[in-house]
Design a protein around this motif. Structure first.
Motif, PDB file in Angstrom:
ATOM      1  N   LYS A 185       2.404   2.935  -9.053  1.00  0.00           N
ATOM      2  CA  LYS A 185       3.116   2.712  -7.575  1.00  0.00           C
ATOM      3  C   LYS A 185       3.227   1.386  -7.064  1.00  0.00           C
ATOM      4  CE  LYS A 185      -0.218   5.766  -6.321  1.00  0.00           C
ATOM      5  NZ  LYS A 185      -0.531   6.547  -7.481  1.00  0.00           N
ATOM      6  N   GLU A 186       2.452   0.496  -7.572  1.00  0.00           N
ATOM      7  CA  GLU A 186       2.367  -1.063  -7.048  1.00  0.00           C
ATOM      8  C   GLU A 186       3.813  -1.547  -7.861  1.00  0.00           C
ATOM      9  OE1 GLU A 186      -0.016  -5.251  -6.745  1.00  0.00           O
ATOM     10  OE2 GLU A 186      -1.038  -3.305  -7.073  1.00  0.00           O
ATOM     11  N   VAL A 187       4.068  -1.377  -9.025  1.00  0.00           N
ATOM     12  CA  VAL A 187       5.123  -1.829  -9.487  1.00  0.00           C
ATOM     13  C   VAL A 187       6.602  -1.317  -8.999  1.00  0.00           C
ATOM     14  CG1 VAL A 187       6.530  -1.915 -11.938  1.00  0.00           C
ATOM     15  CG2 VAL A 187       3.940  -1.580 -11.949  1.00  0.00           C
ATOM     16  N   VAL A 188       6.355  -0.142  -8.443  1.00  0.00           N
ATOM     17  CA  VAL A 188       7.586   0.265  -7.777  1.00  0.00           C
ATOM     18  C   VAL A 188       7.605  -0.409  -6.372  1.00  0.00           C
ATOM     19  CG1 VAL A 188       8.575   2.193  -6.468  1.00  0.00           C
ATOM     20  CG2 VAL A 188       7.717   2.575  -8.923  1.00  0.00           C
ATOM     21  N   ALA A 189       6.484  -0.579  -6.056  1.00  0.00           N
ATOM     22  CA  ALA A 189       6.554  -1.295  -4.621  1.00  0.00           C
ATOM     23  C   ALA A 189       7.048  -2.798  -4.655  1.00  0.00           C
ATOM     24  CB  ALA A 189       4.799  -1.262  -3.710  1.00  0.00           C
ATOM     25  N   LYS A 190       6.735  -3.416  -5.758  1.00  0.00           N
ATOM     26  CA  LYS A 190       7.111  -4.739  -5.998  1.00  0.00           C
ATOM     27  C   LYS A 190       8.526  -4.814  -6.467  1.00  0.00           C
ATOM     28  CE  LYS A 190       2.915  -7.041  -7.856  1.00  0.00           C
ATOM     29  NZ  LYS A 190       2.212  -7.430  -9.238  1.00  0.00           N
ATOM     30  N   ALA A 191       9.161  -3.709  -7.107  1.00  0.00           N
ATOM     31  CA  ALA A 191      10.701  -3.634  -7.190  1.00  0.00           C
ATOM     32  C   ALA A 191      11.457  -3.388  -6.088  1.00  0.00           C
ATOM     33  CB  ALA A 191      10.807  -2.288  -8.247  1.00  0.00           C
ATOM     34  N   ILE A 192      10.713  -2.661  -5.032  1.00  0.00           N
ATOM     35  CA  ILE A 192      11.704  -2.630  -3.795  1.00  0.00           C
ATOM     36  C   ILE A 192      11.636  -3.835  -3.197  1.00  0.00           C
ATOM     37  CG2 ILE A 192      11.355  -1.634  -1.633  1.00  0.00           C
ATOM     38  CD1 ILE A 192      10.162   1.003  -2.842  1.00  0.00           C
ATOM     39  N   HIS A 193      10.365  -4.809  -3.193  1.00  0.00           N
ATOM     40  CA  HIS A 193      10.408  -6.033  -2.417  1.00  0.00           C
ATOM     41  C   HIS A 193      11.253  -6.874  -3.263  1.00  0.00           C
ATOM     42  CE1 HIS A 193       8.731  -9.627  -0.622  1.00  0.00           C
ATOM     43  NE2 HIS A 193       8.621 -10.008  -1.546  1.00  0.00           N
ATOM     44  N   TYR A 194      11.442  -7.080  -4.420  1.00  0.00           N
ATOM     45  CA  TYR A 194      11.938  -8.028  -5.077  1.00  0.00           C
ATOM     46  C   TYR A 194      13.591  -7.690  -5.288  1.00  0.00           C
ATOM     47  CZ  TYR A 194       7.755 -10.565  -5.927  1.00  0.00           C
ATOM     48  OH  TYR A 194       6.665 -11.104  -5.793  1.00  0.00           O
ATOM     49  N   ASN A 195      13.967  -6.513  -4.866  1.00  0.00           N
ATOM     50  CA  ASN A 195      15.335  -6.253  -4.769  1.00  0.00           C
ATOM     51  C   ASN A 195      15.988  -6.329  -3.465  1.00  0.00           C
ATOM     52  OD1 ASN A 195      16.565  -4.998  -7.475  1.00  0.00           O
ATOM     53  ND2 ASN A 195      14.679  -4.518  -7.634  1.00  0.00           N
ATOM     54  N   SER A 196      15.053  -6.709  -2.485  1.00  0.00           N
ATOM     55  CA  SER A 196      15.376  -6.592  -0.946  1.00  0.00           C
ATOM     56  C   SER A 196      15.737  -8.087  -0.589  1.00  0.00           C
ATOM     57  CB  SER A 196      14.429  -6.013  -0.231  1.00  0.00           C
ATOM     58  OG  SER A 196      13.170  -7.094  -0.149  1.00  0.00           O
ATOM     59  N   ASP A 197      16.214  -8.245   0.404  1.00  0.00           N
ATOM     60  CA  ASP A 197      16.588  -9.528   1.100  1.00  0.00           C
ATOM     61  C   ASP A 197      15.205 -10.247   1.549  1.00  0.00           C
ATOM     62  OD1 ASP A 197      16.107  -8.083   3.294  1.00  0.00           O
ATOM     63  OD2 ASP A 197      18.138  -8.477   4.513  1.00  0.00           O
ATOM     64  N   ARG A 198      14.387  -9.821   1.378  1.00  0.00           N
ATOM     65  CA  ARG A 198      12.697 -10.485   1.546  1.00  0.00           C
ATOM     66  C   ARG A 198      12.375 -11.125   0.255  1.00  0.00           C
ATOM     67  NH1 ARG A 198      10.177  -8.120   6.697  1.00  0.00           N
ATOM     68  NH2 ARG A 198      11.800  -6.658   7.550  1.00  0.00           N
ATOM     69  N   ARG A 199      13.069 -11.059  -0.777  1.00  0.00           N
ATOM     70  CA  ARG A 199      12.563 -11.188  -2.025  1.00  0.00           C
ATOM     71  C   ARG A 199      11.855 -12.892  -2.247  1.00  0.00           C
ATOM     72  NH1 ARG A 199      18.029 -11.612  -2.590  1.00  0.00           N
ATOM     73  NH2 ARG A 199      18.039  -9.424  -3.776  1.00  0.00           N
ATOM     74  N   ASP A 200      12.349 -13.649  -1.408  1.00  0.00           N
ATOM     75  CA  ASP A 200      11.860 -15.041  -1.543  1.00  0.00           C
ATOM     76  C   ASP A 200      10.539 -15.032  -0.529  1.00  0.00           C
ATOM     77  OD1 ASP A 200      13.639 -16.028  -3.440  1.00  0.00           O
ATOM     78  OD2 ASP A 200      15.188 -15.921  -1.955  1.00  0.00           O
ATOM     79  N   LEU A 201      10.146 -14.095  -0.008  1.00  0.00           N
ATOM     80  CA  LEU A 201       9.023 -14.158   1.034  1.00  0.00           C
ATOM     81  C   LEU A 201       7.899 -13.316   0.426  1.00  0.00           C
ATOM     82  CD1 LEU A 201      11.604 -13.454   3.978  1.00  0.00           C
ATOM     83  CD2 LEU A 201      10.272 -15.680   3.565  1.00  0.00           C
ATOM     84  N   PRO A 202       6.767 -13.442   1.012  1.00  0.00           N
ATOM     85  CA  PRO A 202       5.418 -12.600   0.579  1.00  0.00           C
ATOM     86  C   PRO A 202       5.484 -11.423   0.261  1.00  0.00           C
ATOM     87  CG  PRO A 202       4.872 -14.421   2.411  1.00  0.00           C
ATOM     88  CD  PRO A 202       6.422 -13.976   2.248  1.00  0.00           C
ATOM     89  N   PHE A 203       4.951 -11.003  -0.913  1.00  0.00           N
ATOM     90  CA  PHE A 203       4.436  -9.585  -1.149  1.00  0.00           C
ATOM     91  C   PHE A 203       3.117  -9.555  -1.282  1.00  0.00           C
ATOM     92  CE2 PHE A 203       3.147  -6.371  -3.972  1.00  0.00           C
ATOM     93  CZ  PHE A 203       3.798  -5.131  -3.725  1.00  0.00           C
ATOM     94  N   ILE A 204       2.545  -8.978  -0.172  1.00  0.00           N
ATOM     95  CA  ILE A 204       1.242  -8.864   0.002  1.00  0.00           C
ATOM     96  C   ILE A 204       0.463  -7.440  -0.487  1.00  0.00           C
ATOM     97  CG2 ILE A 204      -0.946  -9.692   1.338  1.00  0.00           C
ATOM     98  CD1 ILE A 204       0.838 -11.824   0.717  1.00  0.00           C
ATOM     99  N   PRO A 205      -0.496  -7.216  -1.207  1.00  0.00           N
ATOM    100  CA  PRO A 205      -0.882  -5.964  -1.640  1.00  0.00           C
ATOM    101  C   PRO A 205      -2.425  -6.110  -1.242  1.00  0.00           C
ATOM    102  CG  PRO A 205      -0.890  -7.331  -3.708  1.00  0.00           C
ATOM    103  CD  PRO A 205      -0.476  -8.338  -2.652  1.00  0.00           C
ATOM    104  N   ILE A 206      -2.886  -4.892  -0.697  1.00  0.00           N
ATOM    105  CA  ILE A 206      -4.227  -4.425  -0.385  1.00  0.00           C
ATOM    106  C   ILE A 206      -4.564  -3.231  -0.668  1.00  0.00           C
ATOM    107  CG2 ILE A 206      -3.507  -4.218   2.009  1.00  0.00           C
ATOM    108  CD1 ILE A 206      -6.392  -4.961   2.858  1.00  0.00           C
ATOM    109  N   ASN A 207      -5.729  -2.915  -1.074  1.00  0.00           N
ATOM    110  CA  ASN A 207      -6.306  -1.681  -1.549  1.00  0.00           C
ATOM    111  C   ASN A 207      -7.252  -1.076  -0.542  1.00  0.00           C
ATOM    112  OD1 ASN A 207      -7.880   0.839  -2.619  1.00  0.00           O
ATOM    113  ND2 ASN A 207      -7.323   0.078  -4.784  1.00  0.00           N
ATOM    114  N   CYS A 208      -6.573  -0.249   0.413  1.00  0.00           N
ATOM    115  CA  CYS A 208      -7.249   0.159   1.548  1.00  0.00           C
ATOM    116  C   CYS A 208      -8.858   1.073   1.293  1.00  0.00           C
ATOM    117  CB  CYS A 208      -6.360   1.109   2.258  1.00  0.00           C
ATOM    118  SG  CYS A 208      -4.870   0.339   2.947  1.00  0.00           S
ATOM    119  N   GLY A 209      -9.023   1.227  -0.043  1.00  0.00           N
ATOM    120  CA  GLY A 209     -10.222   2.154  -0.586  1.00  0.00           C
ATOM    121  C   GLY A 209     -11.262   0.862  -1.066  1.00  0.00           C
TER     122      GLY A 209
END
Length: 469
Positions: A185-209
């Protein structure tokens, strides 16, 4: 801003389609002042007539109109002019229709009443995305896979996933990724981010649990100095750090009820306050959430807020378990071997591959990666044999009972995890030393750890290598 295209607005032609004259005028005047070439149509039928003679870079269209509605116009545009970007206009109560339009190919939607600044940003982003898409349309399959951030697979469900990621990445809507543990799931989230126009801006993951409830609010929103015991300085929260980028909320189903309320407000209002603060802080953050829970069931039993669920579940991506895409296993094995060793050409005995394909993989790709790592470390050659597989996989056979997993059975009386893991670690260290002739430095390199780390681990288990001075 980094990653933005330098656009000349006068090069873009925009068509506004709405049966409300006042709305057409407001949008036309505003966008004309921004330098765009703007035309208007009173409904979808007039828009279709204009499209016969003119090409438009962007169309802003209402969904509900007489004669020809927005959905029919959208379908026509997607079929006849795929380079044209469409933005849909909807009343707040019609959000479901707007989301459906996005699934059919619209870039984004605007709810009435809207703010002029919001329109300017969406239009600019849509045209930038169109330019980027035109520049990169003819990428090869290999480049596409690289753009997918390490996602591996050629099965039909993976091809559909790649298509969906590309469509979703072009929007700014929130995404909910669901699927079993270990499906990526995190790999897919990164793929969405790095294929978007936000790719050069932060991708910040956090595990809510993984964060205690009493610290989670500070982690997400930050705190002011002196706001609670231990707050010795001001701290930025992850929403602030991720501004203009993407915040990935993993295990969103573990979010405590009070934090669900606070998160809902941030998503709705696009602003928050630090713990102990009095000033509202604006933020532009795309939220991608993930869970292996059934959130609809959590909503029904009252443990997850319904309104938050609908805010997160604008677009859902359901990841397939590994057992539903078995044809991708050979590719995954080769990829994981190369990732672990830096080498290619991993040979797999036919009997070993048969067992890999028959196994149900309850831990999905994460379990497969652990297995390949174990086989690489303990194996005597660059060929995977059936005998090198863990016992549960060796026992797998067509028509036989499906094993529950690679690890041991856990009795009701309890299980000593530290002792079990220690035994595995000791066995791996000894095998690595055997493979390197007792040379600790080479064994450390083989295991991907530092010399200091292997020296500590060997001393812990009382292992004396051949090169010990």
């Amino acid at each position: 801003m980094t990653g933005r295209c330098l656009l000349d607005n006068k090069d873009f032609r925009i068509l506004i389609v709405d049966d409300e004259e006042s709305l057409r005028e407001v949008l036309s005047i505003m966008l004309h002042r921004e330098g765009y070439r703007v035309e208007a149509a009173v409904d979808g039928a007039q828009a279709l007539a204009r499209l016969k003679d003119h090409a438009y870079d962007l169309i802003i269209s209402d969904i509900k109109m007489p004669r020809v509605g927005g959905f029919e116009l959208l379908r026509h545009v997607r079929e006849t002019s795929p380079d044209t970007v469409m933005i849909m206009i909807t009343a707040f109560s019609s959000t479901e229709e707007a989301v459906e339009a996005m699934k059919q190919g619209a870039y984004d939607y605007i709810t009435k009443p809207f703010k002029n600044e919001e329109i300017r940003i969406i239009v600019r982003n849509a045209l930038e995305r169109r330019t980027l898409r035109q520049e990169s349309r003819r990428i090869s399959d290999g480049a596409r896979r690289q753009a997918m951030g390490g996602l591996i697979g050629q099965s039909r469900c993976m091809q559909e996933l790649y298509d969906l990621i590309e469509k979703v990445a072009a929007t700014r809507v929130n995404v909910l990724i669901t699927g079993e543990s270990g499906t990526g799931k995190e790999v897919v989230a990164k793929a969405i981010h790095y294929n978007s126009d936000r790719r050069d801006l932060p991708f910040i993951p956090i595990n809510c649990g993984a964060i205690p409830e009493n610290l989670l609010e500070s982690e997400l929103f930050g705190h002011e100095k002196g706001s609670f015991t231990g707050a010795i300085s001001q701290k930025q929260g992850l929403f602030e750090v991720a501004n203009q980028g993407t915040l990935f909320l993993d295990e969103i189903g573990e979010l405590p009820p009070m934090m669900q309320v606070k998160l809902l407000r941030v998503i709705q209002e696009r602003e928050f306050r630090r713990v102990g603060g009095t000033k509202n802080i604006r933020c532009d953050v795309r939220v991608i959430a993930a869970t292996n829970k059934d959130l609809e069931a959590e909503v029904k039993n009252g443990t997850f807020r319904e309104d938050l669920f609908y805010r997160l579940n604008v677009i859902r991506i359901e990841l397939p378990p590994l057992r539903e895409r078995r044809e991708d296993i050979p590719l995954l094995v080769e990829h994981l071997y190369q990732k672990l060793t830096g080498r290619t050409g991993y040979q797999i005995e036919e009997a070993a591959m048969r067992r890999l394909l028959e196994y149900r993989w309850p831990g999905n790709i994460r379990e497969l990666e652990n297995l390949i790592e174990r086989c690489v470390v303990l194996g005597a050659s660059d060929k995977l044999t059936a005998q090198a597989l863990p016992l549960p996989l060796q026992a797998t056979a067509s028509g036989g009972a499906e094993p529950a997993g690679i690890g041991p059975e856990i009795p009701d009386s309890g299980f000593d995890l530290d002792a079990y893991l220690g035994g595995i670690e000791q066995e791996i260290l000894q095998k690595a030393l055997e493979k390197t002739g007792g040379v600790r430095k080479k064994a450390a390199e083989l295991l991907g750890i530092s010399f200091r780390s292997i020296r500590y681990r060997l001393a812990k288990f009382g292992i004396s290598p051949d090169d010990e001075e």
